[in-house]
Design a protein around this motif. Structure first.
Motif, short mmCIF file in Angstrom:
data_model
loop_
_atom_site.label_atom_id
_atom_site.label_comp_id
_atom_site.label_asym_id
_atom_site.label_seq_id
_atom_site.Cartn_x
_atom_site.Cartn_y
_atom_site.Cartn_z
N ALA A 99 2.61 9.12 -6.62
CA ALA A 99 3.13 10.47 -6.40
C ALA A 99 4.12 10.86 -7.50
O ALA A 99 4.15 12.01 -7.95
CB ALA A 99 3.80 10.55 -5.03
N THR A 126 0.83 -1.21 0.00
CA THR A 126 0.00 0.00 0.00
C THR A 126 0.86 1.25 0.00
O THR A 126 0.63 2.19 -0.79
CB THR A 126 -0.93 0.01 1.22
OG1 THR A 126 -1.73 -1.17 1.22
CG2 THR A 126 -1.84 1.23 1.20
N MET A 127 1.88 1.28 0.86
CA MET A 127 2.71 2.48 0.98
C MET A 127 3.51 2.74 -0.29
O MET A 127 3.58 3.87 -0.77
CB MET A 127 3.66 2.33 2.18
CG MET A 127 2.96 2.38 3.52
SD MET A 127 2.00 3.90 3.77
CE MET A 127 3.28 5.15 3.62
N SER A 132 1.52 4.26 -3.04
CA SER A 132 1.27 5.70 -2.90
C SER A 132 2.45 6.51 -3.39
O SER A 132 2.29 7.56 -4.03
CB SER A 132 0.97 6.04 -1.43
OG SER A 132 2.13 5.88 -0.62
N TYR A 133 3.68 6.03 -3.15
CA TYR A 133 4.88 6.72 -3.64
C TYR A 133 4.96 6.64 -5.17
O TYR A 133 5.40 7.59 -5.82
CB TYR A 133 6.13 6.11 -3.02
CG TYR A 133 6.30 6.44 -1.55
CD1 TYR A 133 6.41 7.75 -1.13
CD2 TYR A 133 6.35 5.43 -0.59
CE1 TYR A 133 6.58 8.07 0.22
CE2 TYR A 133 6.51 5.73 0.76
CZ TYR A 133 6.61 7.05 1.15
OH TYR A 133 6.76 7.36 2.48
#
Length: 295
Positions: free
Chosen positions: A28, A20-21, A24-25
């Protein structure tokens, strides 16, 4: 307590958290909310930039490189979400996560170190949960080609690697050391010197490797002249390229810049020089250039 079940829950949590993390990066980077520098960054001298600004400008310079990293992160995220592909996913994840961690600490990226450390530790936990499998695959499994599959002359000459390995280690090290001493020696002039005469257009003198120099204007940005310098006894000579020859060097692919044709250069400055701590004085007949070392 059932430690195997605890391991299962923790392993699953780490997989989904990392997936998940990192997703997100990745988004971005694609959407341009990461690796985007502020307009003011472009007008600042490099020496004044923080590690954060340097890193963001460097990675943001190439849009497609950021997209490549994002695609790698998306791929690892998808692989981590499925148990059967977790092994290849965690290897891919660690291949860029360790680099991210090192960059965050080496360039002092405040606000990112904690999360990078946490994610790396969680990824290592997943990786080492099956360390025996990785040891078996990478170290214990037989190599792709066995001895009986190789030609006899290769099998007989295999011990030559113990001669080849030290030769390339020693040879490359001393070879590059020789090139460094020839082209990258720092003499007493090396560095940036600022002209104390505020009325002169020659604001900054940059004495660089291979006895080359660049003279720039205000803020060390506006280019005034460049070329090569030499010094003998107490005389310093700065020679610059003619416009035609400089155009040739800019388009040359044979590294002629390392050994330029001095007949196609003109003398820009020639005079007696003197050092007094961090001040370099060049006396040209009745005129004097006084330079103060900046770095």
């Amino acid at each position: 307590m059932n430690w195997k079940r605890v391991h299962f829950y923790l392993h699953t949590f780490c997989r989904y958290f990392l997936a998940t993390m990192i997703l997100s990066y990745a988004f971005a980077k694609i959407l341009g909310t990461q690796f985007t520098s502020q307009p003011s960054t472009y007008d600042q001298p490099i020496s004044s930039l923080s590690g954060f600004n340097l890193t963001w400008y460097y990675y943001g310079y190439s849009f497609w490189y950021g997209i490549f990293i994002a695609i790698s992160q998306i791929a690892s995220s998808l692989l981590l979400l499925f148990r059967k592909t977790t092994r290849i996913g965690i290897v891919l994840f660690l291949s860029f996560m360790v680099n991210i961690l090192l960059v965050d600490y080496a360039y002092d990226i405040q606000g990112a170190k904690g999360m990078a450390t946490t994610m790396t530790i969680m990824a290592l936990f997943i990786f080492f949960s099956e360390y025996q499998l990785f040891i078996k695959y990478f170290l214990e499994e037989p190599p792709l080609f066995q001895d009986f599959e190789s030609p006899n002359w290769i099998n007989k000459s295999r011990k030559a690697k113990w001669i080849y390995i030290p030769i390339i280690f020693i040879g490359l090290f001393f070879g590059l050391s020789t090139l460094k001493s020839k082209f990258m020696t720092k003499n007493q002039f090396y560095g940036t010197w600022q002209n104390t005469d505020t009325n002169s257009k020659f604001k900054n003198f940059n004495f660089e490797f291979a006895n080359t120099f660049k003279i720039n204007g205000v803020h060390n940005i506006d280019k005034i002249a460049n070329g090569q310098y030499s010094f003998a006894n107490d005389t310093l000579t700065l020679k610059t390229y003619t416009k035609e020859y400089e155009a040739f060097l800019n388009n040359d692919k044979t590294n002629a810049i390392l050994s330029p044709d001095t007949t196609k250069m003109v003398t820009l400055i020639k005079g007696k020089y003197h050092f007094n701590k961090n001040v370099l004085t060049i006396q040209i007949d009745a005129n004097k250039i006084e330079l103060k070392k900046v770095r």
